[in-house]
Design an enzyme around this catalytic site. Structure first.
Site, PDB file in Angstrom:
ATOM      1  N   GLU A 253      13.527  27.804  36.416  1.00 16.77           N
ATOM      2  CA  GLU A 253      13.321  26.387  36.463  1.00 16.77           C
ATOM      3  C   GLU A 253      13.928  26.068  38.046  1.00 16.77           C
ATOM      4  O   GLU A 253      15.095  26.537  38.326  1.00 16.77           O
ATOM      5  CB  GLU A 253      14.428  25.679  35.547  1.00 16.77           C
ATOM      6  CG  GLU A 253      14.232  25.699  34.071  1.00 16.77           C
ATOM      7  CD  GLU A 253      13.412  24.766  33.642  1.00 16.77           C
ATOM      8  OE1 GLU A 253      12.403  24.172  34.546  1.00 16.77           O
ATOM      9  OE2 GLU A 253      12.967  24.846  32.239  1.00 16.77           O
ATOM     10  N   CYS A 287      16.564  17.933  41.075  1.00 14.91           N
ATOM     11  CA  CYS A 287      15.458  18.471  41.253  1.00 14.91           C
ATOM     12  C   CYS A 287      14.144  17.614  41.019  1.00 14.91           C
ATOM     13  O   CYS A 287      13.271  17.745  41.548  1.00 14.91           O
ATOM     14  CB  CYS A 287      15.240  19.778  40.172  1.00 14.91           C
ATOM     15  SG  CYS A 287      15.550  19.526  38.536  1.00 14.91           S
TER      16      CYS A 287
HETATM   17  P1  NAD Z   1      20.361  28.310  44.405  1.00 15.06           P
HETATM   18  O1  NAD Z   1      19.171  29.191  43.978  1.00 15.06           O
HETATM   19  O2  NAD Z   1      21.172  28.678  45.522  1.00 15.06           O
HETATM   20  O3  NAD Z   1      21.570  29.081  43.174  1.00 15.06           O
HETATM   21  C1  NAD Z   1      21.320  28.621  41.887  1.00 15.06           C
HETATM   22  C2  NAD Z   1      22.077  29.593  41.157  1.00 15.06           C
HETATM   23  O4  NAD Z   1      21.825  30.942  41.344  1.00 15.06           O
HETATM   24  C3  NAD Z   1      23.888  29.688  41.325  1.00 15.06           C
HETATM   25  O5  NAD Z   1      24.521  29.951  40.140  1.00 15.06           O
HETATM   26  C4  NAD Z   1      23.741  31.031  42.361  1.00 15.06           C
HETATM   27  O6  NAD Z   1      25.074  31.335  42.461  1.00 15.06           O
HETATM   28  C5  NAD Z   1      22.818  31.849  41.672  1.00 15.06           C
HETATM   29  N1  NAD Z   1      22.421  33.044  42.711  1.00 15.06           N
HETATM   30  C6  NAD Z   1      22.169  33.002  43.923  1.00 15.06           C
HETATM   31  N2  NAD Z   1      21.681  33.913  44.437  1.00 15.06           N
HETATM   32  C7  NAD Z   1      21.236  34.927  43.269  1.00 15.06           C
HETATM   33  C8  NAD Z   1      20.780  36.009  43.022  1.00 15.06           C
HETATM   34  N3  NAD Z   1      20.098  36.689  44.049  1.00 15.06           N
HETATM   35  N4  NAD Z   1      20.386  36.497  41.747  1.00 15.06           N
HETATM   36  C9  NAD Z   1      20.820  35.801  40.919  1.00 15.06           C
HETATM   37  N5  NAD Z   1      21.428  34.593  41.005  1.00 15.06           N
HETATM   38  C10 NAD Z   1      21.743  34.005  42.158  1.00 15.06           C
HETATM   39  O7  NAD Z   1      20.249  26.783  44.070  1.00 15.06           O
HETATM   40  P2  NAD Z   1      21.310  25.810  44.302  1.00 15.06           P
HETATM   41  O8  NAD Z   1      21.548  25.426  45.699  1.00 15.06           O
HETATM   42  O9  NAD Z   1      22.456  25.780  43.496  1.00 15.06           O
HETATM   43  O10 NAD Z   1      20.775  24.498  43.487  1.00 15.06           O
HETATM   44  C11 NAD Z   1      19.761  23.712  44.134  1.00 15.06           C
HETATM   45  C12 NAD Z   1      18.310  24.227  43.845  1.00 15.06           C
HETATM   46  O11 NAD Z   1      18.124  23.969  42.491  1.00 15.06           O
HETATM   47  C13 NAD Z   1      17.094  22.907  44.523  1.00 15.06           C
HETATM   48  O12 NAD Z   1      16.007  23.844  44.821  1.00 15.06           O
HETATM   49  C14 NAD Z   1      16.738  22.183  43.063  1.00 15.06           C
HETATM   50  O13 NAD Z   1      15.438  21.702  42.980  1.00 15.06           O
HETATM   51  C15 NAD Z   1      17.055  23.457  42.154  1.00 15.06           C
HETATM   52  N6  NAD Z   1      17.039  22.741  40.644  1.00 15.06           N
HETATM   53  C16 NAD Z   1      16.122  22.986  39.995  1.00 15.06           C
HETATM   54  C17 NAD Z   1      16.188  22.616  38.639  1.00 15.06           C
HETATM   55  C18 NAD Z   1      14.878  22.616  37.684  1.00 15.06           C
HETATM   56  O14 NAD Z   1      15.337  22.494  36.586  1.00 15.06           O
HETATM   57  N7  NAD Z   1      13.801  23.095  37.778  1.00 15.06           N
HETATM   58  C19 NAD Z   1      17.187  21.688  38.520  1.00 15.06           C
HETATM   59  C20 NAD Z   1      18.466  21.641  39.228  1.00 15.06           C
HETATM   60  C21 NAD Z   1      18.148  22.204  40.394  1.00 15.06           C
END
Ligand code: NAD
Length: 488
Positions: A253, A287
């Site tokens: 997602e 999001c």
């Molecule tokens: P992010 O991608 O930086 O982090 C998300 C999660 O992934 C965190 O728990 C982080 O620690 C982990 N992570 C980071 N690097 C990783 C790796 N290499 N391997 C595995 N896990 C890793 O996102 P964010 O800044 O926390 O959230 C904002 C983003 O999330 C925005 O782009 C938003 O649109 C998106 N979002 C999407 C949805 C949806 O349902 N589509 C919902 C909420 C947020």
């Protein structure tokens, strides 16, 4: 619930541990997140090591053997007790969430209302066997069997709802679950994990807090059967790449850049509060809220003026302020990104009808990651504010005149999370909405969700879905089950 049972479920919000195999487990090293409303440090939380990950995965695998053999009703019974325990601690959990996520109480309360609804409704869902053939000679049935240890990797913007939407479906279908919160928002998640440890058998629900290196440890682990990730598109690609090595099941997602198309026949007074709130709620850090508004040229000027007047009245303040409608940006990293986008206003000559670069004299509080709600009037289609997901309180309002062309513009992105059309003519709006390329499309609303409906993105916004029976199927392997009634 008797008073001793209730006392046993009372949470203390001063110390924070991992939850591994139903033990509250400290780690050698700790870290802390920052309260975005005050920039003050929050309490220390664990930094999980490879050993912690190995322990949790092993416990999850061991628990899976018995958990998957329980009936749906038995597993639903555990989830209901867990839901009751969350409800008994709702006040403290909501306050903790508000503090760590920078959510004013109504906003943190709304997240928990959605959480409770999600848990209470999802336990009612089942995946029935599908009988494809039942003839004299044979039956052919599709069954759905659980995968094993599932991991939920969660972002900071809706840290509880997005985790619960994975957790309840995973557990109900017979998987065990490891919850990995974002390093920016681990506190409420760890406390909910503590409640789980008092209710579920050991290893069924575990929570690991850590640094940015924890996610990759989980995606690489050979004992994990599935990763369900919510976060940015860039990270989602890395998750998929890492999972390929061990052929894990993956649900992604990811980011969005939702368009809302407003037709010339709308009731402007009714639409302004909706479109405005759906653009600025949680300071744009959702999001699936509106990130681009396309308004028909016949009503453009009036709409813009009234939207600016409405948004101007939304109070920006620290999460603890009872009158706050919009809180801060959640963390320093995101604050930096959003500031950079605001700096483009001057560089690109974008016209602001509200907000703009923050006025240092007029901050809502002495400290905190605050940015003023900002509306940009009709910037070029290829400008950053239109092309990128800002994830902050800034939105472009663009002009349109031709139906076909505005649909092309709305679809002209690799993102495909949500999109909406607003019109008094439902038939026209539905016809237009069906041409939009997104996982959720709405007429006269946006960001409307239900635990019974799947939630997921098209294009680079998602792969697979969470929520509803379709989401539950993502936590299972489909199995073709053949029975020959007569051996010939
Ligand atoms: P992010 O991608 O930086 O982090 C998300 C999660 O992934 C965190 O728990 C982080 O620690 C982990 N992570 C980071 N690097 C990783 C790796 N290499 N391997 C595995 N896990 C890793 O996102 P964010 O800044 O926390 O959230 C904002 C983003 O999330 C925005 O782009 C938003 O649109 C998106 N979002 C999407 C949805 C949806 O349902 N589509 C919902 C909420 C947020």
């Amino acid at each position: 619930m008797g008073s001793s049972a209730a006392d046993n479920l009372k949470l203390d919000f001063t110390t924070f541990y991992n939850v591994i195999d139903n033990s509250l487990t400290p780690t050698k090293h700790t870290r802390h997140a920052i309260n975005p409303s005050t920039e003050e440090p929050l309490p220390e939380v664990p930094v999980s090591t490879q050993e912690d990950v190995d322990d949790a995965v092993r416990a999850g695998q061991e628990a899976f053997t018995a958990w998957k053999e329980l009936s749906y009703e038995e597993r639903a019974g555990y989830i209901t007790k867990f839901t009751d325990a969350i409800e008994a601690n709702l006040e403290g959990l909501t306050e903790m969430l508000g503090k760590e996520a920078g959510k004013p109480i109504p906003s943190a309360g709304m997240e928990f209302a959605l959480v409770m609804g999600h848990l209470r409704e999802t336990v009612k869902l089942r995946i029935p066997d599908e009988v494809v053939e039942d003839s004299e000679e044979r039956t052919a049935t599709i069954r759905y069997t659980p995968l094993g240890v599932g991991v939920g990797i969660i972002p900071w913007n809706f840290p509880i709802l997005l985790a619960i939407g994975k957790l309840d479906a995973a557990l109900l279908t017979g998987n065990t679950f490891i919850w990995k919160p974002s390093p920016y928002t681990p506190y409420t998640s760890l406390k909910i994990g503590e409640l789980g440890a008092k209710i579920f058998p050991p290893g069924v629900l575990q929570v690991l807090s850590g640094n940015e290196d924890l996610g990759p440890k989980l995606t690489a682990h050979p004992g994990v059967a599935k990763i369900s990730f919510t976060g940015s598109t860039a990270t989602g690609k890395k998750v998929m790449q890492s999972c390929a090595a061990t052929l894990k099941r993956v649900t992604l997602e990811m980011g969005g850049n939702d368009a809302a198309i407003v037709c010339e026949d709308v009731d402007i007074a009714a639409v302004i509060p909706k479109v405005s709130m759906l653009s600025f709620i949680h300071s744009g850090q959702i999001c699936m809220v509106i990130k681009r508004v396309y308004v028909h040229e016949k009503i453009y000027d009036e709409f813009l003026e009234k939207m600016a007047a409405f948004v101007k009245n939304l109070k920006v303040a620290p999460a603890g302020d009872p009158e706050a409608m919009l809180g801060p940006i959640q963390n320093a990293m995101q604050f930096g990104k959003v500031k950079d986008l605001y700096n483009e206003i001057g560089r690109q000559g974008w016209q602001t009808v509200l907000g703009g670069l923050p006025d240092q004299q007029n901050r809502p509080a002495e400290k905190g990651f605050f940015m003023p709600p900002t509306i940009i009037a009709n910037p070029p289609d290829d400008s950053r504010i239109v092309v990128e997901e800002p994830f902050g309180p800034i939105i472009p309002v663009l002009k349109w005149s031709d139906e076909k062309d505005v649909i092309r513009r709305a679809n002209d992105t690799m993102m495909g999370l949500g999109a909406s059309v607003w019109s008094s003519d439902i038939e026209r709006a539905s016809r237009m909405a069906k041409k939009l390329e997104a996982g959720s499309i709405w007429v006269n609303t946006h960001f409307e969700l239900s635990p019974h409906m799947q939630f997921g993105g098209h294009k680079w916004s998602g792969m697979g879905v969470d929520w509803g029976v379709l989401g539950m199927k993502g936590w299972c392997n489909p199995q073709a089950f053949w029975v020959r009634k007569v051996i010939v």
